[in-house]
Design an enzyme around this catalytic site. Sequence first.
Site, PDB file in Angstrom:
ATOM      1  N   ARG A 281      -6.213  -5.292  -5.989  1.00 38.26           N
ATOM      2  CA  ARG A 281      -4.939  -5.007  -4.849  1.00 38.26           C
ATOM      3  C   ARG A 281      -5.176  -5.605  -3.548  1.00 38.26           C
ATOM      4  NH1 ARG A 281      -3.219   1.042  -5.016  1.00 38.26           N
ATOM      5  NH2 ARG A 281      -1.409   0.014  -3.775  1.00 38.26           N
TER       6      ARG A 281
ATOM      7  N   TYR B  81      -3.509  -5.677   0.475  1.00 37.98           N
ATOM      8  CA  TYR B  81      -2.216  -4.999   1.343  1.00 37.98           C
ATOM      9  C   TYR B  81      -1.587  -6.233   1.642  1.00 37.98           C
ATOM     10  CZ  TYR B  81      -4.781  -0.634   2.289  1.00 37.98           C
ATOM     11  OH  TYR B  81      -5.517   0.488   2.241  1.00 37.98           O
TER      12      TYR B  81
ATOM     13  N   ASP C  81      -5.198  14.430  -1.846  1.00 41.01           N
ATOM     14  CA  ASP C  81      -4.887  13.413  -2.590  1.00 41.01           C
ATOM     15  C   ASP C  81      -6.304  13.118  -3.490  1.00 41.01           C
ATOM     16  OD1 ASP C  81      -6.693  12.472  -0.748  1.00 41.01           O
ATOM     17  OD2 ASP C  81      -5.624  10.631  -0.332  1.00 41.01           O
TER      18      ASP C  81
ATOM     19  N   ASP D 186      -9.779   9.617   5.076  1.00 39.98           N
ATOM     20  CA  ASP D 186      -9.853   8.237   5.621  1.00 39.98           C
ATOM     21  C   ASP D 186      -9.880   8.310   7.197  1.00 39.98           C
ATOM     22  OD1 ASP D 186      -9.350   7.271   3.126  1.00 39.98           O
ATOM     23  OD2 ASP D 186      -6.987   7.688   3.525  1.00 39.98           O
TER      24      ASP D 186
ATOM     25  N   ASP E 205      -2.660  12.868   2.730  1.00 36.42           N
ATOM     26  CA  ASP E 205      -3.673  11.760   2.968  1.00 36.42           C
ATOM     27  C   ASP E 205      -3.902  11.814   4.540  1.00 36.42           C
ATOM     28  OD1 ASP E 205      -5.194   9.698   2.445  1.00 36.42           O
ATOM     29  OD2 ASP E 205      -3.913   8.214   1.982  1.00 36.42           O
TER      30      ASP E 205
END
Length: 296
Positions: A136, A138, A169, A174, A206
């Site tokens: 993956r 962005y 989550d 983060d 999140d």
Amino acid sequence: MAAAAARVMGAAGALYHANTLTYSFLLKPFSITHKAIRLNRNLNAAPRRLFACRALYKPEVQIKEEGRPETLDYRVFLVDQSGKKVSPWHDVPLHLGDGVFNFIVEIPKESSAKMEVATDEPHTPIKQDTKKGKLRYYPYNINWNYGLLPQTWEDPSLANPEVEGAFGDNDPVDVVEIGERTGKIGEILKVKPLAALAMIDEGELDWKIVAISLDDPKASLLNDIDDVEKHFPGTLTAIRDWFRDYKIPDGKPPNKFGLGNKAANKDYALKVITETNESWVKLVKRSIPAGELSLA
């Protein structure tokens, strides 16, 4: 699980050696509250304590890469002096005292590979995320260093009444680090939190803690959310908009944000860190089922 069972009460100080990507740790007792973070010399007086792991009694932790970048097998581990792998999520201490925390870079600024801690693998190395067997990325570069606060966890069984009742989550918290230097995958930076954004991603909470590295030339000027607006004008809006919109090119709806669609201040960010650290403590003590999460 032996590593989780061996965790002892305490916090840690860390020293980063830029040329060798080696980190030294010194354990110290402390306590943390929602209004302030302070060193505590009396262990019996601390109502809340964070956890450290016996692996941190080893004086140094280094980065070890396995496999080739941008392949399915690529992993970034942390190892102690003996070569033993330690977990960036569980074994790196969260709190350093005086409002300073350890932050682990997963995605360096101006890159697009979606790197993340593999929470379901032993020693939780950093790997590139996949979807349907494909790596993956962005759709465009992220403009800040991005990663996690160790020893935190967003509990998926816990609904947050302040953020539309959204559940956690199931990941560490983060961090968006806004300093000028580009970090490296697995690098440990000392940061101070400045603000918090409550992103809601497909119904899950999140958190994004906005912080700055103590090594940044402007770090001494920033102590709260108003300082971000003063010295990094437009940055909080840019962070919110980036995370709101990054799924749109894949045909998905934009993410939402709680707390009135605005960033909360430093005190609120510290409250988030405290609560998610307490959730992590329950996780490693097995007060909450771990499911597929690795506690090694």
